[in-house]
Enzyme design. Structure first.
Site, PDB file in Angstrom:
ATOM      1  CG  ASP A 149      -1.783  -1.243   1.309  1.00  0.00           C
ATOM      2  OD1 ASP A 149      -2.391  -1.623   0.295  1.00  0.00           O
ATOM      3  OD2 ASP A 149      -1.817  -1.866   2.392  1.00  0.00           O
ATOM      4  CE  LYS A 182       3.551  -2.801  -4.359  1.00  0.00           C
ATOM      5  NZ  LYS A 182       2.850  -2.402  -3.117  1.00  0.00           N
ATOM      6  CG  ASN A 204      -2.893 -11.415  -2.701  1.00  0.00           C
ATOM      7  OD1 ASN A 204      -2.542 -11.351  -3.881  1.00  0.00           O
ATOM      8  ND2 ASN A 204      -2.104 -11.893  -1.765  1.00  0.00           N
ATOM      9  N   GLY A 242      -3.708  -4.802  -4.514  1.00  0.00           N
ATOM     10  CA  GLY A 242      -4.592  -3.748  -4.979  1.00  0.00           C
ATOM     11  C   GLY A 242      -3.828  -2.481  -5.265  1.00  0.00           C
ATOM     12  CG  HIS A 243      -1.108  -1.703  -7.700  1.00  0.00           C
ATOM     13  ND1 HIS A 243      -0.326  -2.327  -8.656  1.00  0.00           N
ATOM     14  CD2 HIS A 243      -0.529  -1.975  -6.521  1.00  0.00           C
ATOM     15  CE1 HIS A 243       0.673  -2.952  -8.053  1.00  0.00           C
ATOM     16  NE2 HIS A 243       0.562  -2.757  -6.773  1.00  0.00           N
ATOM     17  CD  GLN A 292       0.858  -9.258  -2.641  1.00  0.00           C
ATOM     18  OE1 GLN A 292       1.650  -9.800  -3.399  1.00  0.00           O
ATOM     19  NE2 GLN A 292      -0.427  -9.254  -2.887  1.00  0.00           N
ATOM     20  CB  THR A 319      -7.013  -1.320  -3.028  1.00  0.00           C
ATOM     21  OG1 THR A 319      -6.225  -0.156  -2.772  1.00  0.00           O
ATOM     22  CG2 THR A 319      -7.594  -1.243  -4.428  1.00  0.00           C
ATOM     23  CB  VAL A 320      -8.257  -6.234  -2.156  1.00  0.00           C
ATOM     24  CG1 VAL A 320      -9.009  -7.561  -2.291  1.00  0.00           C
ATOM     25  CG2 VAL A 320      -7.312  -6.034  -3.339  1.00  0.00           C
ATOM     26  NE  ARG A 328      -8.228  -6.846   5.585  1.00  0.00           N
ATOM     27  CZ  ARG A 328      -7.341  -7.838   5.637  1.00  0.00           C
ATOM     28  NH1 ARG A 328      -7.327  -8.647   6.680  1.00  0.00           N
ATOM     29  NH2 ARG A 328      -6.462  -8.019   4.668  1.00  0.00           N
TER      30      ARG A 328
END
Length: 431
Positions: free
Chosen positions: A13, A16, A38, A40-41, A223, A300-301, A304
């Site tokens: 996060d 990237k 898993n 998320g960008h 990640q 993003t995914v 949370r």
């Protein structure tokens, strides 16, 4: 330089996707080499937000070839949803290539992921339940189904029947859960296969040809370093190697093709899920809350809320060594605009003694305490700044100290979500 690897230096996060999108302006090829849906960008172009999970960030340029390499695990449903979503926004996806050696995520992987997390209870890893870990488990157990199998109806039918039988036995006998049906799954994946077929090839060969032609290649990590299966805070990690060394293995080129490694550093630290976090802030009305709310720190995914803390330069220094970082890309510096004072962790102590490494043993790591340095905040809006020299002196002091602690020069600074809110301190992809 003709190739650049962009990696995360923290727990993901870091932004990237934005840095890849920015550097992709001068690249010809963008390659995703690890992870799955898993990741998320979020990339913002002209105030329009594009949320990506599998597609490389370079997909927003119609003249770039985008590759999902053999090191990625691919959920066909997710990638097709992304493709259709991009097409609906007018984005051309015809230049997407998918490795025929990549492994495929099935519904039984997602179910296994969920059941494993439930069984762990208080010791859960905090996965996205997207089936990524179980898919990699099957890969290394040599029982996985690859994209090339997906392209062959007879092979897929036979392998899926055999694999699903074993998975259903696990679900019903060990987890006491309901089995999954074979026929609907086979039908769905045969349809996915036909939709993806135009994109599938041996991407290692294609990438080798691109290098032979002198193309500029950008490798996109998913990640981050401290979620790496080997070098992260195990077991609270992802199931692959997001670090720079896997850019070669996960895409099918030799390591001598890697010219430059950019480590993306968020100007503070966040983490999603479980696991140790030395610099975490636990306040309910202080800097930790400020960082989360001002930075909109939600996954993003998964959506949370992210755990937030001060920038841990000690961690980034470790990441710099693991990845052979050549330059740092600083993101979200503007989020710190409203703070009177800012802290940076420049070292760790255990039992009052400084340490020079990050312990592998979590029981030892749990004893680590941050050593902070305090900086004066700049208390002004920097979102319109377009050069390092025009940053407030307080911001320059903060970044200069980060570079000094980490031992890596700063190459890129981002002061906002849009593509044009980014500037460089050096040249990338020189002609």
């Amino acid at each position: 330089m003709s190739s650049i690897v962009v990696i995360g230096s923290q727990w993901g996060d870091e932004g990237k996707g934005k840095i890849v999108d920015f550097l992709a302006q001068r690249a010809d090829v963008v390659v995703r080499y690890s992870g799955g849906s898993n990741a998320g960008h979020t990339v913002v172009v002209n105030d329009v937000a594009y949320k990506l999970r599998l597609l490389p960030s370079g997909i927003l340029y119609k003249d770039k070839t985008c590759i999902l390499g053999n090191g990625v695990v691919i959920n066909p449903r997710v990638v097709l949803e992304e493709i259709r979503g991009m097409q609906a926004k007018g984005v051309d996806t015809t230049n997407l290539l998918i490795s025929d050696r990549a492994h495929v995520v099935f519904p039984y992987h997602e179910k296994q992921d969920e059941l494993q997390e439930l069984a762990l209870g208080a010791n859960k890893i905090g996965t996205t339940k997207g089936g990524i870990g179980p898919c990699y488990m099957d890969k290394y157990a040599r029982t996985g189904i690859r994209v090339c199998d997906l392209m062959n109806k007879e092979v897929l039918a036979e392998k899926l029947k055999r694999t699903l039988s074993a998975k259903n036995k696990l679900f019903t006998e060990y987890y006491k859960a309901e089995p999954l049906a074979y026929e609907p799954m086979l039908k769905a994946y045969l349809e996915y296969a036909e939709a993806l077929r135009p994109h599938v090839c041996d991407t290692s060969v294609a990438l080798g040809d691109f290098f032979d032609e002198g193309r500029k290649v950008l490798f996109e990590g998913a990640q981050a370093t401290f979620l790496d299966i080997d070098y992260g805070t195990f077991p609270y990690v992802t199931s692959s190697n997001p670090t720079a060394g896997n850019a070669a293995t996960g895409s099918g080129v030799g390591p001598r093709f890697i010219d430059h490694v950019v480590g993306v550093v968020k100007a503070y630290t966040t983490r999603v899920g479980e696991g140790p976090f030395v610099c975490e802030l636990f306040d309910t009305d202080g800097p930790g809350t400020y960082l989360r709310e001002t930075g909109h720190e939600f996954g993003t995914v998964t959506g949370r809320p992210r755990r937030c803390g001060w920038l841990d330069a000690f961690m980034v220094k470790y990441a710099a060594r693991i990845n052979s970082m050549d330059s740092l890309a600083i993101t979200r510096l503007d989020i710190l605009d409203g703070l009177d004072e800012i802290k940076m962790c420049t070292g760790w102590e255990i039992d009052g003694k400084p340490i020079k490494y990050i312990p592998a043993d979590l029981s030892i790591l749990a004893k680590a305490k941050p050593v902070y340095e305090t900086f004066k905040g700049w208390k002004c809006d920097i979102s319109s700044v377009r050069s390092y020299e025009d940053l407030p002196q307080e911001a320059q002091t903060y970044l200069n100290r980060l570079s000094e602690v980490v031992g890596v020069e700063i190459g890129i600074v981002s002061v906002g979500p849009n593509r044009d809110q980014t500037f460089t301190l050096k040249s990338f992809f020189e002609d």
